[in-house]
Design a protein around this motif. Structure first.
Motif, short mmCIF file in Angstrom:
data_model
loop_
_atom_site.label_atom_id
_atom_site.label_comp_id
_atom_site.label_asym_id
_atom_site.label_seq_id
_atom_site.Cartn_x
_atom_site.Cartn_y
_atom_site.Cartn_z
N TRP A 1 3.47 1.92 9.86
CA TRP A 1 3.94 1.55 8.52
C TRP A 1 4.57 0.16 8.59
O TRP A 1 5.19 -0.22 9.57
N ARG B 1 0.08 6.89 5.44
CA ARG B 1 0.52 7.47 4.17
C ARG B 1 1.46 8.66 4.41
O ARG B 1 2.40 8.88 3.64
N MET C 1 0.83 -1.20 0.00
CA MET C 1 0.00 0.00 0.00
C MET C 1 0.86 1.25 0.00
O MET C 1 1.84 1.36 0.76
N TRP C 2 0.55 2.18 -0.87
CA TRP C 2 1.23 3.45 -1.08
C TRP C 2 2.60 3.30 -1.74
O TRP C 2 3.29 4.29 -1.93
N GLU D 1 5.06 9.60 2.64
CA GLU D 1 5.14 10.78 1.79
C GLU D 1 5.98 11.90 2.39
O GLU D 1 6.69 12.60 1.67
N GLU E 1 -2.74 4.12 -14.07
CA GLU E 1 -1.46 3.67 -13.54
C GLU E 1 -0.92 2.47 -14.33
O GLU E 1 0.29 2.36 -14.57
N THR F 1 -3.94 1.50 -3.81
CA THR F 1 -3.18 2.74 -3.67
C THR F 1 -3.80 3.82 -4.55
O THR F 1 -3.72 5.01 -4.25
N GLN F 2 -4.42 3.39 -5.65
CA GLN F 2 -5.06 4.32 -6.57
C GLN F 2 -6.45 4.70 -6.04
O GLN F 2 -7.22 3.83 -5.66
N ARG G 1 3.72 1.44 -7.14
CA ARG G 1 3.40 2.39 -8.20
C ARG G 1 4.24 2.10 -9.45
O ARG G 1 5.15 1.28 -9.43
N THR H 1 -0.16 -1.83 -6.74
CA THR H 1 -1.13 -2.04 -5.67
C THR H 1 -2.41 -1.31 -6.03
O THR H 1 -2.44 -0.07 -6.03
#
Length: 331
Positions: free
Chosen positions: A284, A271, A22-23, A275, A56, A46-47, A26, A43
């Protein structure tokens, strides 16, 4: 070259998989994994929307012409996402490989396989792996207790779980949990697996989109610096040790309910860690293998190094042990 049933059936060069995160899963990371000859997964959740997932997938195709897949994780959620719509986006995008994790894959497997899509299911027990095989998945990723994320409730480590699964399954098996280098790859193959699935190790690569401070923390951490949360809720998750995860464990041990920890464990807060690099913003995921990670390589460097190390172990070190003459002292 390490050729296995998995590389042959899934059309990849190396028996190494970057599972859904997750996150993290990409286009840039997934394409880098694919270009290195391994198998990467976008993932899906994530979108923000199924249309974003379609975009993606298209973006990943601009970065690689090699196989890659999409992960669809089905777990208890405060606000369940529209799984069927994400599944349709996967089908519409022409993706050929899907990794399903969490709940029973049966409802999704039938739809996906109608469209010629190969399905890998992530399981945390032999029982669930056999059930996944029964409903038609093409491979199983078996998650040992060492893994990041959800290791199940039976606490069986990979050294036992991997051969136990390989012994009874007829489909390819991927070893997941605790693997970060060529030694882990060689060990997994020796235990009967057909490849490895890694999360934390790929999290700590140059192409991973997370904040550099998180990668540096993984390098600095030992195998002792994780926490098991949600134990009292029957939904155990292994996450990095920080102020938030310690607080969650404390509340659970005091008899707290999910309502008491919901804000602490929200995906929104997690998240922010990835980020912004604020290591105590939320929880996390990190596996025990962070104790084996001491650099932040490119994906290509990591994959090439793992394959070379595993090959060296298999063809030289282990072969030499078999061929070594018994000394007079040991005779």
């Amino acid at each position: 070259m390490l050729r296995t049933r998995f590389t042959e059936e899934f059309g990849i060069e190396h028996p190494i998989v970057q599972g859904g995160m997750m996150w993290v899963g990409r286009a840039e990371l997934v394409a880098a994994v694919a270009n290195a000859g391994a198998l990467g997964f976008i993932t899906a959740l994530t979108q923000p929307t199924p249309d974003d997932l379609r975009a993606e997938v298209a973006r990943t195709r601009e970065l690689t012409d090699r196989p890659f897949g999409v992960n669809l994780t089905i777990l208890p959620s405060i606000t369940p996402p529209p799984y069927e719509e994400y599944r349709q986006a996967i089908i519409d995008s022409g993706v050929t490989i899907v990794e399903i994790a969490g709940a029973n894959p049966a409802v999704h497997t039938a739809h996906l396989k109608e469209h010629g899509i190969k399905v890998i299911h992530k399981a945390t027990s032999v029982k669930h792996a056999l059930k996944a095989q029964q409903v038609g998945v093409d491979a199983v990723s078996i998650d040992g207790f060492e893994c990041a994320g959800h290791p199940g409730e039976q606490d069986i480590p990979g050294l036992v779980l991997i051969p136990a699964a390989a012994r009874v399954l007829d489909i390819p098996v991927l070893a997941s949990g605790g693997i970060a280098d060529g030694r882990g790859l060689a060990a997994a193959l020796a235990l009967g697996a057909d490849g490895v699935n890694m999360g934390t190790r790929f999290l700590c690569t140059q192409e991973s989109s997370i904040h550099h401070a998180v990668k540096e923390k993984i390098v600095a951490n030992s195998e002792l610096e994780t926490q098991l949360i949600f134990r009292t809720l029957g939904n155990t998750a292994r996450v990095a040790d920080n102020e938030v995860s310690r607080k969650v464990v404390e509340i659970e041990r005091a008899g707290g309910t999910f309502a008491d920890i919901a804000d602490l464990v929200s995906g929104r807060r997690g998240r922010k860690v990835f980020e912004n690099g604020d290591l105590d913003a939320g929880i996390w995921s990190a596996g025990l293998c962070q104790g084996l990670i001491d650099d932040i390589p490119t994906v290509a460097e990591l994959v090439d190094r793992m394959v070379a190390e595993a090959t060296e172990i298999i063809t030289h070190r282990l072969a030499e042990l078999v061929a070594a003459p018994v000394s007079a002292d040991r005779a």
